[in-house]
Scaffold this active site. Structure first.
Site, PDB file in Angstrom:
ATOM      1  N   GLU A   1       0.817  -1.214   0.000  1.00 58.06           N
ATOM      2  CA  GLU A   1       0.000   0.000   0.000  1.00 58.06           C
ATOM      3  C   GLU A   1       0.853   1.268   0.000  1.00 58.06           C
ATOM      4  O   GLU A   1       0.548   2.231  -0.702  1.00 58.06           O
ATOM      5  CB  GLU A   1      -0.951   0.019   1.201  1.00 58.06           C
ATOM      6  CG  GLU A   1      -2.111  -0.960   1.087  1.00 58.06           C
ATOM      7  CD  GLU A   1      -1.764  -2.370   1.532  1.00 58.06           C
ATOM      8  OE1 GLU A   1      -0.603  -2.609   1.949  1.00 58.06           O
ATOM      9  OE2 GLU A   1      -2.642  -3.251   1.469  1.00 58.06           O
TER      10      GLU A   1
ATOM     11  N   HIS B   1     -10.993  -3.972   9.482  1.00 61.59           N
ATOM     12  CA  HIS B   1     -11.604  -3.888   8.154  1.00 61.59           C
ATOM     13  C   HIS B   1     -12.911  -3.107   8.193  1.00 61.59           C
ATOM     14  O   HIS B   1     -13.759  -3.276   7.327  1.00 61.59           O
ATOM     15  CB  HIS B   1     -11.898  -5.283   7.599  1.00 61.59           C
ATOM     16  CG  HIS B   1     -10.696  -6.084   7.239  1.00 61.59           C
ATOM     17  ND1 HIS B   1      -9.848  -6.622   8.179  1.00 61.59           N
ATOM     18  CD2 HIS B   1     -10.187  -6.454   6.036  1.00 61.59           C
ATOM     19  CE1 HIS B   1      -8.886  -7.295   7.567  1.00 61.59           C
ATOM     20  NE2 HIS B   1      -9.060  -7.203   6.273  1.00 61.59           N
TER      21      HIS B   1
END
Lengths: 341, 331
Positions: B64, B133
């Site tokens: 990322e 999440h």
């Protein structure tokens, strides 16, 4: 810049490094000039700091001039570089204007960043310099992105990412090298290994002996050169840039070098000995190139002296330009946060 | 204009925007994890890779930080990247590139560059995916000058805001609430944009103002319909943009209704509600307030796994209804 066009052609001299003939005398004179300009720029910046003309901090690359200029000698004006907090040399190597660099240092409106960035953010996008960077490793993935854009746009531009030995332990370094290799991008990673990340030596910070050893993990060539030797750096750069430009993918070049000044203004040099520093001052890259240019009959002492004098004039004029430049208006504080406001 | 309007899901509307943007401009390309043949974790990119190829719908390694940096560099190099984080939580790995680089490059470099970058971040709870999440971190990003931060609540706005973001020269962060992906709504065909800096009044009312974001707009509208049966008539404003915040729209509404409630999924303290409340407190609308401002935000807790606990961690319709009564009737 009259000294860029010295009339003498390179002539065959025994044992002369091939790169000198490949580059030719005008390019070598330009390289010498840029190295001298970097040195004098940084010495003058340091002096201005001592005299209270510059605030904040600065990271000097004195002793590392051959890496910046050697790498940039292989680049076209349209090629990209990303630079580091120790980036004055990269900017000058890529054709930066010391007038605007000093003005930025002085926080003035005529500076490269209109006084918004200072020493650590000097950039010159018109010369492909995407900027110095205050975050260790911050510029590495950005260079990969610029290389991705070059590949997609088919414009033939190569991106070079300069970074120090400290960055080789940042995740960004590893992620960026991996992606550059997976996507076969036109990028050259240049580690200026000056042996200390601030005070922490590479021996104490890095599991591998050489940063270039990391290249194996990303399936790209890892090249180690004497970073204080212009010819060695320029030779490696030429090969890596040619490989990148022809679609061969990335290369990692490790330039072993040394900063003879401290990390920044706060450094008291407690982590290295005077003897060590002095042994590297003796390996001064500018004197080494000067010696080569004369030994191999490329420039005369008089021509060298003329370049040095020319650099002094440029520095004096640039300092005067910076001093005379206006400060940015306080009312312009929020200008440039967004492209359209 | 006889523009054809169909019903699409929120995810389909985003995919249509991406498709239109790529057809219109060859510089637009998509990057992200598993956005190619997999179609994206939430099937937003779907089959775009088959239409546009792997060079324009690029699967990245699970990197990322590096991926975000590559997107920044590609934007500087003349491309128009749209970077998908698989979950907004994973953007925490890329904060360096988003906050230190993308947001600041233009300013630090004195205006000599722009960073035309779009990042899409699926956010929010309600999927049983627990604490790593399910977060709503939009206030983090909205705190950074140099970024623009938007949060659509409808398929129409999801498409229009994304097309506006792609056309914008600065980095735009779009938070997409995951529970909205399957919601459906009217979406015009073709290219259109929704301004990146304007709130929208979703329901006109006179007794109080609810300012809500993302899925909380949907819940607030449900709550307002419920309260209307009791004779409480609330105005519902979809904030849409978190940076900049459309303060004039909120001030105008509160000046009219004299009451304010903020509803958002991010953790209640130090968040969007605090900012809006303060903006009202600093404005002329302050003198019009007839009741204390109410903030309904996420509980001060990581999002839990158990479905009942998960629901309890973020405002629900019943909470908004109860708060609406309190706002208007004082109890």
């Amino acid at each position: 810049m009259a000294s860029n066009a010295l009339p003498k052609d390179a002539r065959a001299v025994p044992n002369r490094p091939a790169i000198y003939d490949e580059l030719g005398v005008p390019a070598l004179a330009d390289a010498f000039r840029k190295m001298q300009l970097i040195r004098r720029f940084e010495e003058s910046a340091e002096e201005s700091y001592m005299r209270g003309l510059i605030h904040g901090t600065m990271h000097l690359s004195i002793g590392q001039e051959a890496t910046a200029v050697g790498i940039c000698s292989a680049l076209a004006e349209t090629d990209y570089i990303t630079s580091t907090h120790r980036g004055h040399g990269h900017c000058i190597g890529k054709g930066g204007d010391v007038k605007r660099m000093f003005a930025e240092f002085f926080g003035k409106e005529d500076g490269y960043c209109h006084g918004r960035g200072g020493s650590m953010h000097i950039a010159d996008p018109t010369m492909g310099n995407l900027g110095a960077n205050g975050i260790v490793g911050g510029g590495i993935p950005i260079a990969v992105g610029a290389a991705l854009a070059s590949k997609r746009l088919g414009n033939g531009r190569v991106a070079v990412s300069f970074f120090g030995d400290g960055a080789n332990n940042e995740g960004a370094f590893h992620e960026a090298l991996n992606m550059a290799s997976v996507w076969t991008l036109p990028v050259v990673f240049v580690c200026e290994n000056n042996q200390y990340g601030m005070s922490t030596s590479t021996e104490r910070s890095t599991a591998v002996k050489n940063v270039a050893d990391r290249a194996v993990a990303y399936d790209m060539p890892g090249v180690i050169v004497d970073g204080n030797k212009f010819a060695a750096v320029a030779t490696a750069a030429r090969e890596a840039v040619a490989r990148a430009r022809s679609g061969g993918g990335p290369t990692l070049i490790e330039c072993k070098t040394y900063r003879t000044r401290g990390h920044s203004r706060s450094d008291r040099n407690r982590y290295r000995t005077k003897e060590e520093i002095e042994s590297w001052i003796e390996r001064d890259p500018i004197l080494a190139l000067e010696n080569d240019l004369i030994t191999y009959d490329l420039l005369s002492q008089a021509e060298i002296d003329e370049i040095r004098a020319d650099v002094e004039t440029e520095i004096t004029e640039a300092l005067a330009f910076a001093a005379a430049s206006p400060s940015p208006a306080v009312s312009s504080l929020t200008r440039h946060v967004y492209t359209t406001v | 204009m006889d523009q054809i309007v169909r019903e699409l899901s929120f995810a389909q509307a985003i995919q249509e925007a991406l498709s239109i943007a790529m057809e219109r401009d060859p510089r637009v390309f998509l990057m992200g994890e598993d956005i190619g043949v997999y179609g994206g974790a939430f099937q937003v990119t779907g089959d775009l890779v088959h239409r546009f190829g792997e060079d324009r719908v690029m699967d990245t390694p699970i990197s990322e930080l590096g991926g975000a940096g590559v997107a920044v560099g590609a934007a500087l190099g003349g491309m128009l990247p749209v970077y998908e984080f698989q979950f907004s939580d994973f953007a925490t790995l890329a904060m360096e590139q988003i906050v230190n680089q993308a947001a600041k490059l233009r300013y630090m470099l004195g205006g000599s560059v722009s960073v035309p970058l779009v990042m899409r971040l699926p956010c929010g709870s309600g999927t049983g995916a627990a604490a790593q999440h399910s977060q709503s971190l939009e206030a983090w990003f909205a705190h950074v000058p140099g970024l623009k931060v938007v949060q659509p609540s409808s398929p129409h706005d999801a498409k229009g805001l994304l097309l506006a973001a792609i056309a914008d020269p600065d980095p735009v962060i779009i938070f997409e609430h995951k529970l909205l992906y399957k919601t459906r709504g009217a979406v015009p065909e073709g290219h259109y944009t929704v301004p990146l800096d304007k709130a929208e009044t979703k329901r006109v009312g006179k007794d109080g103002t609810i300012v809500a974001t993302a899925i909380m707009v949907v819940k607030a509208l449900e709550a307002a319909a419920e309260l209307a049966k009791e004779g409480i008539d609330l105005e519902v404003i979809d904030l849409r943009s978190l940076r900049p915040i459309d303060v004039p729209a909120i001030v105008a509404s509160v000046t009219k209704t004299h009451r304010l409630m903020c509803v958002y999924e991010g953790v209640k303290s130090l968040g969007i509600g605090a900012e809006i409340s303060a903006a009202i407190a600093e404005s002329d609308a302050f003198d019009f307030l007839d009741a204390p401002i109410i903030r309904l935000g996420g509980a001060e807790v990581p999002i839990p796994y158990n479905p009942e606990l998960e629901k309890a961690a973020v405002p629900q319709v019943a909470d908004i209804v109860a708060a609406g009564r309190r706002l208007v009737r004082g109890r």
